[in-house]
Each structure stands twice: as structure tokens, then as C-alpha cells.
Design a protein around this motif. Sequence first.
Motif, PDB file in Angstrom:
ATOM      1  N   ILE A 143      -7.224  10.719  -4.751  1.00 53.83           N
ATOM      2  CA  ILE A 143      -7.924  11.133  -3.517  1.00 53.83           C
ATOM      3  C   ILE A 143      -8.345  12.574  -3.723  1.00 53.83           C
ATOM      4  O   ILE A 143      -7.503  13.443  -3.986  1.00 53.83           O
ATOM      5  N   THR A 170      -3.689   2.630  -9.040  1.00 54.56           N
ATOM      6  CA  THR A 170      -3.765   3.887  -8.289  1.00 54.56           C
ATOM      7  C   THR A 170      -5.150   4.479  -8.442  1.00 54.56           C
ATOM      8  O   THR A 170      -5.837   4.259  -9.443  1.00 54.56           O
ATOM      9  N   GLN A 192       1.004   5.578  -0.365  1.00 51.73           N
ATOM     10  CA  GLN A 192       0.307   6.868  -0.382  1.00 51.73           C
ATOM     11  C   GLN A 192       1.198   7.876  -1.088  1.00 51.73           C
ATOM     12  O   GLN A 192       2.366   8.042  -0.748  1.00 51.73           O
ATOM     13  N   THR A 213      -2.032   0.492  -4.799  1.00 48.94           N
ATOM     14  CA  THR A 213      -1.812  -0.857  -4.298  1.00 48.94           C
ATOM     15  C   THR A 213      -0.817  -1.541  -5.216  1.00 48.94           C
ATOM     16  O   THR A 213      -0.882  -1.398  -6.440  1.00 48.94           O
ATOM     17  N   ASN A 258       1.504  11.963  -2.885  1.00 51.50           N
ATOM     18  CA  ASN A 258       0.927  13.305  -2.892  1.00 51.50           C
ATOM     19  C   ASN A 258       0.386  13.629  -4.282  1.00 51.50           C
ATOM     20  O   ASN A 258       0.468  12.820  -5.205  1.00 51.50           O
ATOM     21  N   ILE A 264       0.861  -1.180   0.000  1.00 49.41           N
ATOM     22  CA  ILE A 264       0.000   0.000   0.000  1.00 49.41           C
ATOM     23  C   ILE A 264       0.899   1.232   0.000  1.00 49.41           C
ATOM     24  O   ILE A 264       1.797   1.357   0.828  1.00 49.41           O
ATOM     25  N   HIS A 301      -2.850  10.456  -4.114  1.00 43.35           N
ATOM     26  CA  HIS A 301      -3.179   9.195  -4.782  1.00 43.35           C
ATOM     27  C   HIS A 301      -2.906   8.053  -3.817  1.00 43.35           C
ATOM     28  O   HIS A 301      -1.981   8.122  -2.986  1.00 43.35           O
ATOM     29  N   LEU A 302      -3.705   7.013  -3.943  1.00 47.49           N
ATOM     30  CA  LEU A 302      -3.511   5.801  -3.169  1.00 47.49           C
ATOM     31  C   LEU A 302      -3.245   4.666  -4.145  1.00 47.49           C
ATOM     32  O   LEU A 302      -3.990   4.485  -5.116  1.00 47.49           O
TER      33      LEU A 302
END
Length: 971
Positions: free
Chosen positions: A390, A387, A311, A402, A313, A309, A399-400
Amino acid sequence: MRVISRVGAASVGVLGLIVLVGWYLGVATVPDSVAGLWTMKPMPALAFVLLAVAVLALDRRRAVLGLGLAVGLIGGLTLAEYILGASLGIDVLLPGIDFGGQAARMAPATAMSLLLLGASVVASRFERTTVMLTLVLAALGVSLVAVLGYAYGVSSLYTVAGLTSMALPTALALAVLSVSIMLQRPSLGLSGLLRDRGSAGRLLRQVIPFLVFGPFLLGWLRLWAEREGWFGSAFGVALLIMSMTLLSCALVWVAARRLLELDRQRDGAMQALAEANHTLEATVESRTHQLAETADTLHALIKIAPVGIVQLNAAGGLVDANDRWLALSGLTKSQSRSDGWASAIHPDDTDRVLREWQVAAGEGAPYETSLRFYTPTGQVNWVQVSTAPIRDAGGVIGHLATVTDVTALRMAENAASAASARFEAAFDSSPLGTAIVSLDGTVLEANRRLLDLAGRSSPVVNEPIEAIFLGVEVGGDGDEGGEAGQLVDGAVNAPSTRQRLDRRMRRADAEETWVKVSIAEIQESEETGQLLYQLEDITARRLAEARVEHLAFHDPLTNLPNRLLLLDRLNQALLQASRRGLGVAVLFLDLDRFKFVNDSLGHQAGDAVLTEVGIRLRQSVRSTDTVSRIGGDEFVVICPDVGSGADVQKIAETIQRAIAIPIAVGEQTASVDASIGIAFGLGQDDAETLLHNADQAMYLAKGRGRARYEIFDDDLRARIHQRLDSELALRDAVELGEIETWYQPIVDLQQNTVVATEALARWRRPARGVIQPGDFIAIAEEVGLIKQIGTEVLGQACRAANALERGMAVSVNVSARQFVQDDFGQVVKRALDESGLPPEQLWLELTESAVLEAIDSAAKTFQELRGLGVRLAIDDFGTGYSSFTHLRAFTVDLLKIDLTFIRDLERSQHDRAIVEGILRLADSLHVDVVAEGIETTNQRDLLKAMGCRFGQGYLFSKPAPSVQPMVQFVH
């Protein structure tokens, strides 16, 4: 719609032109049948022509703008004349028209309509569709009012304040032009509604005819009835009102029915929507409950799932990552921050991933891809990256992502893909035609390949399997035989065996195909229930076998028989010759100047020449002869049943003439000749020997000048055996010490002293005595023995020269092939070192041909020998192919004039001039000259008188085994 618009505009334009022409011709000359048209004034007619052109050219914006402004200006200026009560000259703008006392000015309503239409054209130029439609409708209304006035006989409708009235043709033309302009925009206004396929369009299309024509027709009928005296004005008005009421009621009834239908559809849709909404609410509630449970489950799974995971910007820099991501990337968290995460991407994927990620991040869109991580330890991990942006009220704030390890999945996919490919290749795309056949021989199922083999139009399923095969030829060659008909029975009776046999199929297009048929049993409950037929198309293999067999015996370039087939046919010809008592001739051809063609025009041109030569050879020989290419530029012709040598010589001459004709190669022309060797054989001769004899005769033809033919005979056979014997013996001559060095002195003609002695190789061959160099040096050069012999002679000469008086030199001949060897300088240095002979006492003689070859390949050797201090001489000067200019390329010390110029020196002024020229050249170059072959005192005296310093020949001494010169100076 636009077509109708253009037709209407064109009609009005034609009307305007007719009116203008009529006015110019004079109204009085106009036929009565069209006299009513001339109620239209010239200026409106001109304006109608301009408007018609504007409508027809509506796509040309500049032209439309100009035409619209012109029409508007005509209408505006005419209105200004009515308002101001003065003439502005617009009425008489067209010269040469006789109005015959009529008013020239158009009606105010006409002027207003022209102003409106011109303005609408200008508005359409600037895409002001609303303004355009408003102006057009206004102009249409004015024209319709005038038309109604004429229709109902009410002059007040087409006359304004008692002024000039609008003519009926003018009113109709204005109406048509207004409609034409509206139809140029068929998607707007009333025309747009009429084209609508929805409820509004269907309703309008139903009522519009009544709305447009109903009131007009009712009004006209009412006025007509009044004029006929049927009723008075009051009754007519009442009747008109009643008719209009009934028409309105009918239209309202139609509209109400349509609206009622729409209401029913709406109510049904609302009810369905309510039911769907209720169902959706129940589904959403149930789904929400399920999602809540799923969310709890997923939350627990995420904690334990092996997924990275990350995270990021808004700019794509890494803010935080879990341990699984760090394990997959091989980076630490500090190394991964900001843009450091990109360093984990495999170099082969970096450019693609970063480019795609920058685009997705810039657009705030999700991004998904597969890529490879390359860890610092060298491990490659395949990962699937997904991705999602957010967002908040201000936009994307991060952006998140996996990151899933799919290395094992990728390996499994590759393995599965390979397995799937193998499965599809084995079953779906198998090259074997496959059919399931019942025990009675009926085809139950067939795959696509079998249909292709049998032909798509051929019935296969539910037909006997034997129907796709050709009939069996009993007692054939084994490919198809009597056992073919027992395939099915054999398969059933012998379940442990597999039947395989080659069969022929006839396709629907009558093409024959060879297949290999394999039959196996399909077991059902331990019994054979069906048969599996597999048909392999072996047509290509059969053709390939035939092709391979052809290539095995033919040259691929010229398609002529190769050496194998040549020998087979030669053996057959010899066998036939033994039976018929005739001879066989073999012509061995080698092309002259073919290497020049390859070097100058290229190998492609050389192939073209070889192909053309093969064609010409086939055309030049008899039909029973065999033409073969056995390699390179060598061809062989077999002539069986030869009665005499003259017949073969005639064939050889024909071949040479055919080959000598220039050959066109593209835009170039190639010319070659043929050297031909001919050998004759009888039935008892060996084919290889006969071919070898023709080859030897061909080499003799080349040696005697090329472009000719030679016949192998006993004399040539003896010379070949003698040369072969010499070659074999020469190979052992050096080791056996049979190579000797003899010496012939070189004298100073001016001082009568010996200055040097020339070392000459001799071969003392047992049982044959001493062999002269002319009989073995050429053989030594050809077989590669010249280096050994030359080294041996050089060593013997250097060792023997130590016995000479101090200052006396030894001269050694050097072969061109020996001189261009890379280590020749070292060979000379070693001979000097081993013998102790001073370098200045060693002369090395090279022929002109050797010097010419050395210019390109042995310049370094020249310099090396000059560095040793060895003196260099050019032997046989004047006989080679070089020119005197080659003396500038290398520095030499001596020139040896060839004996051919000395032999006739006393009698030939020509030779004397050549010798004098060589002496003058040598003197200018400060080079000494040795005259070879001096045999008479007159020759010696002439050379002395010419200034020649050195001489050599039988006059002084013949070659002898002793290095010590035995010279007799004859006076």
C-alpha cells in the motif's frame, strides 16, 4: 572500424620510423623515389611514432597517458619557441642528425596539430570523449587545409605568416592519425552516425561521399582548367558556384525525398495511432463499465468468500485480520498482532517464508507463496498467501494480504497429479508399444514406444504390422509357432478372447528384440473395426532370466560354478564314470591365512585374492575339469575320467604351487596357501557323500600342518565315524552320569606329605570302559559341551574334597573356553557354596593358552576368583605361546612345570637349565611350583636339590577314583 584505425596508425608509425632512419643515415643517401618524405622533420616523425603507439595501445591507459603527454609537450614547446622567438632545444632533441643547413624546427601548423592530437589522446585516457572529438576534428581541419593547399597549389594554405610550411607527408600523416583516433570510438561523432542503421545513418551514408569529395574535386577541376587556359578566373568562379549549386540541389533533393518518405510514414503512424486511440477509448469506456459492474460483484463476493484478509504495517507487523484468517491460523487477534502471526506458520516453512517475506517487504514488492499453518490443536492447513504493498506519495505505508485455504485444493491437486501421472504412464509414457491396425493388417497409428522398438528409421505407419516381426518358425519351441500367423484372424473370429504370444522383432539396426504381442478388438457399432496391438519389450526379461539362471548356478564374485552347478556336474561326471569304467576325483580346497588377509588388508583385498585364486585354479586344471567356489574361501575341483591317484596328486601339487605365488593387491602383497582334501569316487557313489569325504580330508590336511593335501581313505573314514560316534554319545554323558572324577595327589617334596589332589575327568562309557580326557575333551570343546562337563567335574571335586584332611586342597583343571564364560565366577562360587569347601582349599589350573586368552577376555573373572580366595595355577607352564611377562598381567599362586621338561631332567642339561630358570623366576615372584610327571627317584632328588617344593607323578601315585590319597614315599 578499430581494425581500420589500427592499420592507419601502424602505417603512420612505420612512415615515421622510415623518416627517422633516413635522417640518421643522411638525406643525401636517400633514393630519389622517396626523397619527398624527407620534407618531414625528425621531431614530427618521432611524434607520429609515439601517436601511432598510443593508438595501437589505447587500452593501456598508463602508456597512453604518457605518450599523449609526450606528443603534446613536443607540440607545445615548439609553439612556445615560435611565440618567444627563442630556441628551447626541442628541435635538436634527437642527437646525431645532420640537417645539412635546413631548418630543424617543424611548422607552426604541425606543432599545433601535434598539441591537439596529444591532448586528444590524454582526453581519451580520462574518457572525455567530447573533448577528444573536438580536439581531433580541430587537428583534422588543420591537416586538411594543408592538403588542400598542396592539391590546389596554394602555398598560403600550408604556410603560416611566411614561416616554415607544413610538409605534404606531414599533413597526410596528421589526417590519417586524426581519423584513426576518431575510429577508436566508432559509436561517437560522425563515425557513430555512419554506423547508425536508422534514417539518419542511411541519409548520411548517401550524401557523405558527395559532401567530402564533391567540393574538393570541383575545385581541383576548376583550377586545372584555368591552368590549361580554358577560361579565366571570373568564369571559373562562376562555373564553380554553379557546380556547387547543382551539387547542393542534388543533395537537398535526396534529403527531401528521404524526409518526404519519413513524413508519409509519420502520417500513416499518426492515423493508425488515432484509430487505435479511438478504439482504445471505446474499449476503455466499455471496460470501465464492465469493471464497475465487476467491482460491485467482487465487493459482494469478498464479503462472503472464505478468504482471510490481513492488514500489515510497513515493517510487516499485523495490524488487523478478519475472522477467516483467525480460523485458518488458530490464533486470536491479540496473539496475531505485530510479529505474532508468524507463530502460526508450520516449523518446516517458517525459515523460508520469513526470509522471503523480509526481502519482499524491504523492497516494497508484492509477495506470493504457499505455506502451511500449524494450529495449536495440531491441525495443518495449506494456504495461498498473496500480499500487495500500500503506497502513498512517501512510499510504502503497509501491506494487504489475502490468505486462501487451499487445503482441499492441494489434496485435489495431489490426487489430480497422481491421476495425471497414472494416465501419462498408462498412455503417453507406456512401456508398451501400441499400434492401431486395420483388419487387413496395416498400421494406422503407432506410439513413440513402438517406433523405438522397431527403430526410428523403420517405416511403421501405413505398413503391414507383420513387417516389423521376424518370420515365424513353424513347429518351434512354443514361443513362436504355427499359430502366430493366425493372430489377426483369431482376434477377428474370436472377439471375446485376447491373443498373446512372444514374437521377435528385428530393429533397423539389425538388433533382435523379444516382445510379447497382445491383440484386442476395437469395437465400432458392435463390430470389430480395428485391432489394438500392444507390444511389451521382454528382451530384458529374457536376458534377466538368462542372468538369473547364470547367477543361480555361479558365484557372483569369481563367476565360477556354485554348489548347485557343482553337484549337477559331479552327478554327470559320476554317471559318465559308470559308463566308461573310470573314476572321479574331488579336490576340496580351503585357503590358509585368508582370514589374516581379510583382517589386515580388508574385505576388498580378500575379494581380489579370491578372484585371483579362481583364475589360477582354472589355469592349473585340465580343460575338462570343473572349478567351483562353494562359499567363503572354499573351492572344489572336479576331475572326471581319472585313471590313477597319481594324476590327481599331480593336479593338487600344481594347484598348490599356483596358489602359493604372492598375489598383488594394489600396493600390497597377499600370500595364501591351500589345504586340499582329495576323495575318489566311482559311478555308484553319491555326490554329496563324495564332497563330504573330500571336506573331511581337507580338515585332516589343516590339522596336519596346512599347505598340504590329504586323501580320504578307509582309515580316515573310520576315524570320522569314531569321532561322530563319540560326539553323539558325549552329548548324553553328563545327564547319564557317565562323567567321573579321578584324583592324583600332589606332594610336598621337602616334607614328604600330601598337600593336595588333582581332579581329573574320566568318561566311563558303557561297553568301552574308561575314556581318557585326551580322547573326549577336545570334542567337548568343539561342540560346546565343555561348560557342562567342567561344571560337573568342579562340583564333584568340591564335594569330594570335604573328605580330605583339613588343609588339603583339591586342584581342578579349567578349559580355556570354560574360563572365558561370563558366569564362570558364579559357577565356582555356587560349587563352593553347595559343597561347603573353603575357597583356599580349591586350586584352579589353567593352561598357558587359557591365560593368554584371558588377558583380553576374562580379566574380570580373574579378579572375581581372587576375591573369592581361590588359588590359581598355570598348568603346563613353558609349553604355551606366551612369555614370562604375562605373569605380570595376573597374580597366580602356582606354576606347574610340564612333564616334557621333567622326563629328560636326568639326561638333558638343557631341560635342567629351563627348570632351574622357572624355579628362580617363581621364587622371585613368590609363587609355588609343582613339577608334573615325576616317575623316578632321581628326578625327585634333582628337583628337591633345585628347591622345588611340590611334585606330582606316577612315582607317588597314579590317578584313582578315590579322593583319599594312597601315596608311597620311596627313599
